[in-house]
Design a protein around this motif. Sequence first.
Motif, PDB file in Angstrom:
ATOM      1  N   ARG A 159     -79.343  -9.609  26.915  1.00 63.95           N
ATOM      2  CA  ARG A 159     -78.035  -8.994  26.647  1.00 63.95           C
ATOM      3  C   ARG A 159     -77.063 -10.090  26.228  1.00 63.95           C
ATOM      4  NH1 ARG A 159     -73.055  -8.207  28.818  1.00 63.95           N
ATOM      5  NH2 ARG A 159     -72.172  -6.081  28.882  1.00 63.95           N
ATOM      6  N   GLY A 220     -72.569  -9.025  32.114  1.00 60.49           N
ATOM      7  CA  GLY A 220     -72.989  -7.662  32.422  1.00 60.49           C
ATOM      8  C   GLY A 220     -73.204  -7.452  33.908  1.00 60.49           C
ATOM      9  N   HIS A 222     -74.739  -4.901  35.492  1.00 61.04           N
ATOM     10  CA  HIS A 222     -76.139  -4.530  35.737  1.00 61.04           C
ATOM     11  C   HIS A 222     -77.077  -5.689  35.407  1.00 61.04           C
ATOM     12  CE1 HIS A 222     -79.653  -1.806  35.900  1.00 61.04           C
ATOM     13  NE2 HIS A 222     -80.094  -2.503  34.870  1.00 61.04           N
ATOM     14  N   ALA A 223     -76.846  -6.345  34.292  1.00 63.35           N
ATOM     15  CA  ALA A 223     -77.746  -7.411  33.849  1.00 63.35           C
ATOM     16  C   ALA A 223     -77.807  -8.575  34.833  1.00 63.35           C
ATOM     17  CB  ALA A 223     -77.314  -7.912  32.475  1.00 63.35           C
ATOM     18  N   ASP A 250     -81.741   1.479  32.452  1.00 63.87           N
ATOM     19  CA  ASP A 250     -80.870   0.807  31.502  1.00 63.87           C
ATOM     20  C   ASP A 250     -79.391   1.131  31.753  1.00 63.87           C
ATOM     21  OD1 ASP A 250     -80.343  -0.678  28.952  1.00 63.87           O
ATOM     22  OD2 ASP A 250     -79.597   1.289  28.351  1.00 63.87           O
ATOM     23  N   ASN A 251     -78.573   0.092  31.713  1.00 62.32           N
ATOM     24  CA  ASN A 251     -77.129   0.251  31.871  1.00 62.32           C
ATOM     25  C   ASN A 251     -76.452  -0.856  31.083  1.00 62.32           C
ATOM     26  OD1 ASN A 251     -74.430   0.250  32.792  1.00 62.32           O
ATOM     27  ND2 ASN A 251     -75.015   1.100  34.760  1.00 62.32           N
ATOM     28  N   PRO A 252     -75.680  -0.529  30.034  1.00 61.78           N
ATOM     29  CA  PRO A 252     -75.092  -1.547  29.172  1.00 61.78           C
ATOM     30  C   PRO A 252     -73.903  -2.269  29.757  1.00 61.78           C
ATOM     31  CG  PRO A 252     -74.371   0.613  28.469  1.00 61.78           C
ATOM     32  CD  PRO A 252     -75.374   0.837  29.562  1.00 61.78           C
ATOM     33  N   VAL A 253     -73.381  -1.803  30.890  1.00 65.32           N
ATOM     34  CA  VAL A 253     -72.173  -2.398  31.468  1.00 65.32           C
ATOM     35  C   VAL A 253     -72.468  -3.743  32.114  1.00 65.32           C
ATOM     36  CG1 VAL A 253     -70.389  -2.128  33.234  1.00 65.32           C
ATOM     37  CG2 VAL A 253     -71.072  -0.175  31.841  1.00 65.32           C
TER      38      VAL A 253
END
Length: 253
Positions: A159, A220, A222-223, A250-253
């Motif tokens: 990411r 991120g 989540h990342a 999956d979560n882009p935040v």
Amino acid sequence: MALPLRELVNYCDGLLNTHLFKDYCPNGLQVEGKPEVQRIVSGVTACQALLDQAVELEADLVLVHHGYFWKGEDQTVTGIKKRRVNTLLQHEMSLLAYHLPLDAHPEVGNNAQLARQLGLVVESGLDGELGRAIGMVGYLPESMSGAEFSQQIASALGREPLHIAGIDREIKRVAWCTGGAQSYIEKAFSAGVDAYISGEISEPTVHFSREAGIDYFAAGHHATERYGAKALGELLAEKFNLEHTFVDIDNPV
């Protein structure tokens, strides 16, 4: 061989020293399921998608960083929360959740695991001694530019981070705190580091980064927190001969 639920919970509570933390939610067993555990599914957040995957995998226990019953939220079990809790109860799956204790653990914790992902060497806690500190301070084995470090983070986490450049210098010493810890940038600046990493960013963080001259990376929420629950699940599987699957929703935040 299945392990008694209470034995597993007691082990995790002791390992993570839950009694040391004043948190925004209950740490430990949040929903009680079967009395014995053989299959564990871990993930970042106990969302419906994770629970549905756990049902398919016939899990006895769901292990997460973000559970339920947060301070200040509606305490009624209705709507989305009802559906989530009902899924757990219908399938007799326990929900085991650790928030700040899992951030802070010096081995399986989110910050320790993020350091491993990014190749950072841990020196100390950012806001206290290791094991109790929520953030960490360390260094890169070899200094690099902000752009190079941004690419290293992107490669490790899959990411692209949001990079706010500080002054034009090589980055060597770094502080970090996973998740929504953007306000810790002031602690990082006081620690004299060249860069600070957290999960989320807020509007004031940009101005502080620029004016203080410290590089900031929002990598991120989540990342940055994908690795603690996974590491804890792997440890439990090895120690107690259990089955473990990490499910990344999956979560882009």
